[in-house]
Scaffold this motif. Sequence first.
Motif, PDB file in Angstrom:
ATOM      1  N   GLU A  12     -28.749   8.025 -33.504  1.00 37.30           N
ATOM      2  CA  GLU A  12     -29.413   6.576 -33.322  1.00 37.30           C
ATOM      3  C   GLU A  12     -28.049   5.794 -32.593  1.00 37.30           C
ATOM      4  OE1 GLU A  12     -32.067   3.606 -35.728  1.00 37.30           O
ATOM      5  OE2 GLU A  12     -30.363   4.420 -36.496  1.00 37.30           O
ATOM      6  N   VAL A  13     -26.723   5.948 -33.051  1.00 40.60           N
ATOM      7  CA  VAL A  13     -25.705   5.652 -32.265  1.00 40.60           C
ATOM      8  C   VAL A  13     -24.690   6.560 -32.127  1.00 40.60           C
ATOM      9  CG1 VAL A  13     -23.647   4.132 -32.338  1.00 40.60           C
ATOM     10  CG2 VAL A  13     -25.888   3.408 -33.468  1.00 40.60           C
ATOM     11  N   GLU A  14     -24.587   7.116 -30.867  1.00 43.91           N
ATOM     12  CA  GLU A  14     -24.057   8.574 -30.734  1.00 43.91           C
ATOM     13  C   GLU A  14     -22.597   8.332 -31.182  1.00 43.91           C
ATOM     14  OE1 GLU A  14     -23.942  12.276 -29.710  1.00 43.91           O
ATOM     15  OE2 GLU A  14     -25.739  10.892 -29.368  1.00 43.91           O
ATOM     16  N   GLY A  15     -22.108   9.122 -32.140  1.00 41.19           N
ATOM     17  CA  GLY A  15     -20.868   9.289 -32.642  1.00 41.19           C
ATOM     18  C   GLY A  15     -20.698   8.016 -33.736  1.00 41.19           C
ATOM     19  N   GLY A  16     -21.814   7.313 -33.907  1.00 43.16           N
ATOM     20  CA  GLY A  16     -21.405   6.467 -35.100  1.00 43.16           C
ATOM     21  C   GLY A  16     -21.667   6.928 -36.484  1.00 43.16           C
ATOM     22  N   VAL A  17     -21.208   6.122 -37.553  1.00 45.46           N
ATOM     23  CA  VAL A  17     -21.168   6.571 -38.726  1.00 45.46           C
ATOM     24  C   VAL A  17     -21.667   5.466 -39.667  1.00 45.46           C
ATOM     25  CG1 VAL A  17     -19.502   8.370 -38.372  1.00 45.46           C
ATOM     26  CG2 VAL A  17     -18.733   5.859 -39.077  1.00 45.46           C
ATOM     27  N   SER A  18     -21.987   5.907 -40.703  1.00 43.82           N
ATOM     28  CA  SER A  18     -22.751   4.867 -41.596  1.00 43.82           C
ATOM     29  C   SER A  18     -22.231   5.116 -43.091  1.00 43.82           C
ATOM     30  CB  SER A  18     -24.099   4.554 -41.798  1.00 43.82           C
ATOM     31  OG  SER A  18     -24.829   6.073 -42.094  1.00 43.82           O
ATOM     32  N   HIS A  19     -21.878   4.210 -43.804  1.00 46.72           N
ATOM     33  CA  HIS A  19     -21.158   4.037 -45.241  1.00 46.72           C
ATOM     34  C   HIS A  19     -21.905   3.273 -46.186  1.00 46.72           C
ATOM     35  CE1 HIS A  19     -17.486   6.033 -43.252  1.00 46.72           C
ATOM     36  NE2 HIS A  19     -17.735   4.908 -42.228  1.00 46.72           N
ATOM     37  N   LEU A  20     -22.504   4.066 -47.039  1.00 51.52           N
ATOM     38  CA  LEU A  20     -23.025   3.343 -48.110  1.00 51.52           C
ATOM     39  C   LEU A  20     -21.918   2.416 -49.029  1.00 51.52           C
ATOM     40  CD1 LEU A  20     -25.584   3.081 -50.135  1.00 51.52           C
ATOM     41  CD2 LEU A  20     -24.900   4.923 -51.620  1.00 51.52           C
ATOM     42  N   VAL A  21     -22.376   1.314 -49.063  1.00 47.25           N
ATOM     43  CA  VAL A  21     -21.577   0.296 -49.941  1.00 47.25           C
ATOM     44  C   VAL A  21     -22.064  -0.109 -51.363  1.00 47.25           C
ATOM     45  CG1 VAL A  21     -20.802  -2.229 -49.876  1.00 47.25           C
ATOM     46  CG2 VAL A  21     -20.872  -1.049 -47.860  1.00 47.25           C
ATOM     47  N   CYS A  22     -23.618  -0.213 -51.475  1.00 46.04           N
ATOM     48  CA  CYS A  22     -24.201  -0.538 -52.870  1.00 46.04           C
ATOM     49  C   CYS A  22     -25.586  -0.295 -52.705  1.00 46.04           C
ATOM     50  CB  CYS A  22     -23.769  -1.850 -53.192  1.00 46.04           C
ATOM     51  SG  CYS A  22     -24.179  -3.246 -52.321  1.00 46.04           S
ATOM     52  N   ARG A  23     -26.409  -0.376 -53.794  1.00 42.15           N
ATOM     53  CA  ARG A  23     -27.765  -0.349 -53.820  1.00 42.15           C
ATOM     54  C   ARG A  23     -28.364  -1.601 -54.579  1.00 42.15           C
ATOM     55  NH1 ARG A  23     -29.848   3.728 -57.093  1.00 42.15           N
ATOM     56  NH2 ARG A  23     -27.864   3.786 -58.076  1.00 42.15           N
ATOM     57  N   LEU A  60     -20.470   1.949 -38.332  1.00 41.60           N
ATOM     58  CA  LEU A  60     -19.526   1.694 -37.364  1.00 41.60           C
ATOM     59  C   LEU A  60     -19.709   2.433 -36.061  1.00 41.60           C
ATOM     60  CD1 LEU A  60     -16.427   2.325 -39.676  1.00 41.60           C
ATOM     61  CD2 LEU A  60     -17.008   0.005 -38.591  1.00 41.60           C
ATOM     62  N   ALA A  61     -19.365   1.693 -34.907  1.00 40.07           N
ATOM     63  CA  ALA A  61     -19.644   2.779 -33.682  1.00 40.07           C
ATOM     64  C   ALA A  61     -18.424   3.555 -33.609  1.00 40.07           C
ATOM     65  CB  ALA A  61     -19.357   1.717 -32.428  1.00 40.07           C
ATOM     66  N   PRO A  62     -18.479   4.462 -32.818  1.00 43.85           N
ATOM     67  CA  PRO A  62     -17.442   5.706 -32.574  1.00 43.85           C
ATOM     68  C   PRO A  62     -16.037   5.042 -32.370  1.00 43.85           C
ATOM     69  CG  PRO A  62     -19.100   5.949 -30.826  1.00 43.85           C
ATOM     70  CD  PRO A  62     -19.535   5.159 -31.783  1.00 43.85           C
ATOM     71  N   LYS A  63     -16.269   3.953 -31.420  1.00 40.77           N
ATOM     72  CA  LYS A  63     -14.655   3.435 -31.046  1.00 40.77           C
ATOM     73  C   LYS A  63     -14.453   1.920 -32.029  1.00 40.77           C
ATOM     74  CE  LYS A  63     -15.170   5.213 -26.298  1.00 40.77           C
ATOM     75  NZ  LYS A  63     -15.292   5.137 -24.901  1.00 40.77           N
ATOM     76  N   ALA A  64     -15.045   2.074 -33.147  1.00 40.73           N
ATOM     77  CA  ALA A  64     -14.615   1.097 -33.934  1.00 40.73           C
ATOM     78  C   ALA A  64     -13.124   0.755 -34.010  1.00 40.73           C
ATOM     79  CB  ALA A  64     -15.238   1.089 -34.999  1.00 40.73           C
ATOM     80  N   SER A  65     -12.614  -0.582 -33.985  1.00 43.63           N
ATOM     81  CA  SER A  65     -11.280  -0.928 -34.153  1.00 43.63           C
ATOM     82  C   SER A  65     -10.835  -0.323 -35.458  1.00 43.63           C
ATOM     83  CB  SER A  65     -11.248  -2.237 -33.917  1.00 43.63           C
ATOM     84  OG  SER A  65     -11.831  -3.054 -34.929  1.00 43.63           O
TER      85      SER A  65
END
Length: 270
Positions: free
Chosen positions: A87-98, A235-240
């Motif tokens: 969906e976002v090439e090279g992007g990552v997602s991080h679970l924070v909470c539920r 986060l996008a792959p080139k996130a700061s």
Amino acid sequence: MGLYRGVLLFGLAIGLLAVPAHAEPIRAAGTGMGLALVRLLAERYQQDHPGISVWIPESVGTAGAVRGLQSGKVDVGILARPLKPGEVEGGVSHLVCRTPLVFFTNAARQDVTLGRSDLAALFGNSLPAFPKGEVRALLRPASDAGFVHLIEIYPDLAPAVSAARDARGANLALTDQDAMEAVEISRSLVAFGAFAPLVAEKRKLVAVPLDGVMPGVDTLESGRYPHALPLVLGLAPKASAEARAFVDFARSPAAATLLRANGCLPGGSP
């Protein structure tokens, strides 16, 4: 009118993200269910990092966050689900909470309780009146993450929800904030959505017990209340480095107490 407002709001918000600010803030945008939580996290983070600012517009939805990550106009996507593969090439997602997924009413309607067997009647506007009067369901768009999850949990509700959407004059709220505002000024509406923004935004709303269980962080943690929605930061792959550090903070023990106090259970799995 609501759809036009939402499209206009999304266009304005994403357009503003492209405007450079004097301090180059971290640009975080996305679903309304996570806005207040991320703003609270940002306030806490900025206390220890005074040179960093986090800019968060009004809701653009999970889809808007994904588009912002794809275009590079969003540094941190606020999502109600993990990023899909590719969906976002090279992007990552991080679970924070539920956070619990709940039915909620105006705080004055604490007479309302629901069971699984009541839900079809609720969406069909045929539920018997409670002591303080009748209630009717406030609908959300078919793409809303909470409603998508509701149908996944109770697939037999799909016809009743679809018929309610097709009914002339059905009440529809585009964003989480629209839904909460509508229920706050009504004594008869029942909405379905995330629990955390009710707490974090200090709304005059109350979660409705479902099958005799009051939704909350404690009942979610114990397993007594089973329905939850994840708050995910993408986060996008080139996130700061600054954006990555903020996301790390949101997932750290230092943020856990704040999240829990505002209706979201840290950790776990989506």
